[in-house]
Write a protein that holds these residues in place. Structure first.
Motif, short mmCIF file in Angstrom:
data_model
loop_
_atom_site.label_atom_id
_atom_site.label_comp_id
_atom_site.label_asym_id
_atom_site.label_seq_id
_atom_site.Cartn_x
_atom_site.Cartn_y
_atom_site.Cartn_z
N LYS A 48 36.57 -5.65 -2.37
CA LYS A 48 36.94 -4.50 -3.20
C LYS A 48 37.80 -3.49 -2.43
O LYS A 48 38.73 -2.91 -2.96
CB LYS A 48 35.68 -3.78 -3.73
N PHE A 49 37.48 -3.31 -1.16
CA PHE A 49 38.18 -2.31 -0.35
C PHE A 49 39.55 -2.79 0.10
O PHE A 49 40.53 -2.06 0.03
CB PHE A 49 37.31 -1.97 0.86
N ILE A 50 39.65 -4.03 0.54
CA ILE A 50 40.88 -4.52 1.16
C ILE A 50 41.77 -5.30 0.18
O ILE A 50 42.97 -5.40 0.39
CB ILE A 50 40.54 -5.37 2.40
N SER A 51 41.20 -5.84 -0.88
CA SER A 51 42.00 -6.68 -1.78
C SER A 51 43.08 -5.92 -2.53
O SER A 51 43.95 -6.52 -3.14
CB SER A 51 41.10 -7.40 -2.78
N ARG A 52 43.06 -4.62 -2.46
CA ARG A 52 44.12 -3.83 -3.09
C ARG A 52 45.47 -4.09 -2.42
O ARG A 52 46.51 -3.69 -2.93
CB ARG A 52 43.78 -2.34 -3.04
N LEU A 53 45.43 -4.78 -1.29
CA LEU A 53 46.68 -5.15 -0.61
C LEU A 53 47.35 -6.35 -1.28
O LEU A 53 48.46 -6.70 -0.91
CB LEU A 53 46.39 -5.46 0.87
N GLY A 54 46.66 -6.99 -2.23
CA GLY A 54 47.32 -8.04 -3.00
C GLY A 54 46.72 -9.41 -2.91
O GLY A 54 47.41 -10.39 -3.20
N ASN A 67 47.51 -19.55 -5.73
CA ASN A 67 48.36 -19.25 -4.59
C ASN A 67 47.51 -19.49 -3.34
O ASN A 67 46.62 -18.71 -3.02
CB ASN A 67 48.83 -17.79 -4.66
N ILE A 68 47.76 -20.59 -2.66
CA ILE A 68 46.93 -21.03 -1.54
C ILE A 68 46.91 -20.01 -0.41
O ILE A 68 45.86 -19.77 0.19
CB ILE A 68 47.40 -22.41 -1.02
N THR A 69 48.02 -19.38 -0.13
CA THR A 69 48.07 -18.40 0.94
C THR A 69 47.16 -17.21 0.65
O THR A 69 46.35 -16.81 1.48
CB THR A 69 49.52 -17.91 1.16
N LEU A 70 47.28 -16.65 -0.55
CA LEU A 70 46.44 -15.52 -0.93
C LEU A 70 44.97 -15.92 -1.02
O LEU A 70 44.09 -15.16 -0.64
CB LEU A 70 46.90 -14.93 -2.27
N PHE A 71 44.71 -17.13 -1.50
CA PHE A 71 43.34 -17.63 -1.58
C PHE A 71 42.73 -17.76 -0.19
O PHE A 71 41.58 -17.40 0.04
CB PHE A 71 43.31 -18.98 -2.31
N SER A 72 43.51 -18.25 0.76
CA SER A 72 43.03 -18.39 2.14
C SER A 72 42.72 -17.03 2.76
O SER A 72 41.70 -16.86 3.44
CB SER A 72 44.06 -19.12 3.00
N ILE A 73 43.58 -16.06 2.52
CA ILE A 73 43.34 -14.71 3.03
C ILE A 73 42.08 -14.13 2.41
O ILE A 73 41.25 -13.53 3.09
CB ILE A 73 44.56 -13.79 2.75
N ASN A 74 41.90 -14.36 1.10
CA ASN A 74 40.72 -13.88 0.40
C ASN A 74 39.45 -14.48 1.02
O ASN A 74 38.47 -13.78 1.25
CB ASN A 74 40.82 -14.24 -1.08
N MET A 75 39.47 -15.77 1.30
CA MET A 75 38.30 -16.44 1.88
C MET A 75 38.02 -15.92 3.30
O MET A 75 36.87 -15.70 3.68
CB MET A 75 38.49 -17.95 1.93
N LEU A 76 39.07 -15.70 4.08
CA LEU A 76 38.90 -15.17 5.43
C LEU A 76 38.33 -13.77 5.42
O LEU A 76 37.43 -13.44 6.20
CB LEU A 76 40.25 -15.20 6.17
N VAL A 77 38.81 -12.93 4.51
CA VAL A 77 38.29 -11.57 4.39
C VAL A 77 36.83 -11.59 3.94
O VAL A 77 36.01 -10.82 4.43
CB VAL A 77 39.17 -10.73 3.43
N SER A 78 36.49 -12.49 3.03
CA SER A 78 35.10 -12.60 2.58
C SER A 78 34.18 -13.05 3.71
O SER A 78 33.08 -12.52 3.88
CB SER A 78 34.99 -13.58 1.42
N LEU A 79 34.62 -14.03 4.48
CA LEU A 79 33.84 -14.52 5.61
C LEU A 79 33.63 -13.41 6.63
O LEU A 79 32.52 -13.17 7.10
CB LEU A 79 34.57 -15.70 6.25
N THR A 80 34.69 -12.68 6.93
CA THR A 80 34.61 -11.56 7.86
C THR A 80 33.73 -10.44 7.30
O THR A 80 32.94 -9.84 8.03
CB THR A 80 36.02 -11.02 8.15
N GLY A 81 33.87 -10.17 6.02
CA GLY A 81 33.07 -9.13 5.38
C GLY A 81 31.58 -9.40 5.45
O GLY A 81 30.77 -8.50 5.68
N GLY A 82 31.20 -10.66 5.27
CA GLY A 82 29.79 -11.02 5.38
C GLY A 82 29.27 -10.80 6.79
O GLY A 82 28.17 -10.28 6.98
N ALA A 83 30.06 -11.18 7.79
CA ALA A 83 29.64 -11.00 9.18
C ALA A 83 29.56 -9.52 9.55
O ALA A 83 28.59 -9.07 10.16
CB ALA A 83 30.61 -11.73 10.11
N VAL A 84 30.55 -8.75 9.13
CA VAL A 84 30.55 -7.31 9.42
C VAL A 84 29.40 -6.62 8.69
O VAL A 84 28.77 -5.71 9.23
CB VAL A 84 31.91 -6.68 9.06
N GLY A 85 29.13 -7.05 7.47
CA GLY A 85 28.00 -6.49 6.73
C GLY A 85 26.68 -6.70 7.46
O GLY A 85 25.84 -5.80 7.51
#
Length: 99
Positions: A48-54, A67-85
């Protein structure tokens, strides 16, 4: 793939991120259930916080194809978000137990 499916996969990636971090670094483990819950909330917050970048699910599916590139970024951010949480939850618990 639909926007809803992408969101669900993102949440599962957050759960995976938190549980992987707890396996790799034992001091951050809160137990499987708590790791999973913090991973879900961390993933949702980051998306929710970072996806405003597109790279939100609607933008990923904007052309009708994934869009595989955007999907990959989304998955990486989600994985990182879970760890940071999980890290943030552990820090908050540690602070609360001190005082």
């Amino acid at each position: 793939m639909t926007d809803t499916l992408i969101s669900i996969i993102s949440i599962f990636m957050g759960m995976l991120g938190a549980n992987l971090l707890s396996l790799l670094i034992k001091k951050y483990s809160l137990g499987f259930t708590a790791n999973t819950i913090t991973g879900i909330f961390g993933s949702i917050f980051f998306i929710k916080f970072i996806s405003r970048l597109g790279f939100d699910p609607i933008t990923i599916m904007q052309t009708g194809e994934v869009n595989i590139t955007l999907f990959s970024i989304n998955m990486l951010v989600s994985l990182t978000g879970g760890a940071v949480g999980l890290i943030l939850a552990k820090l908050i618990i540690k602070k609360l137990n001190k005082g």
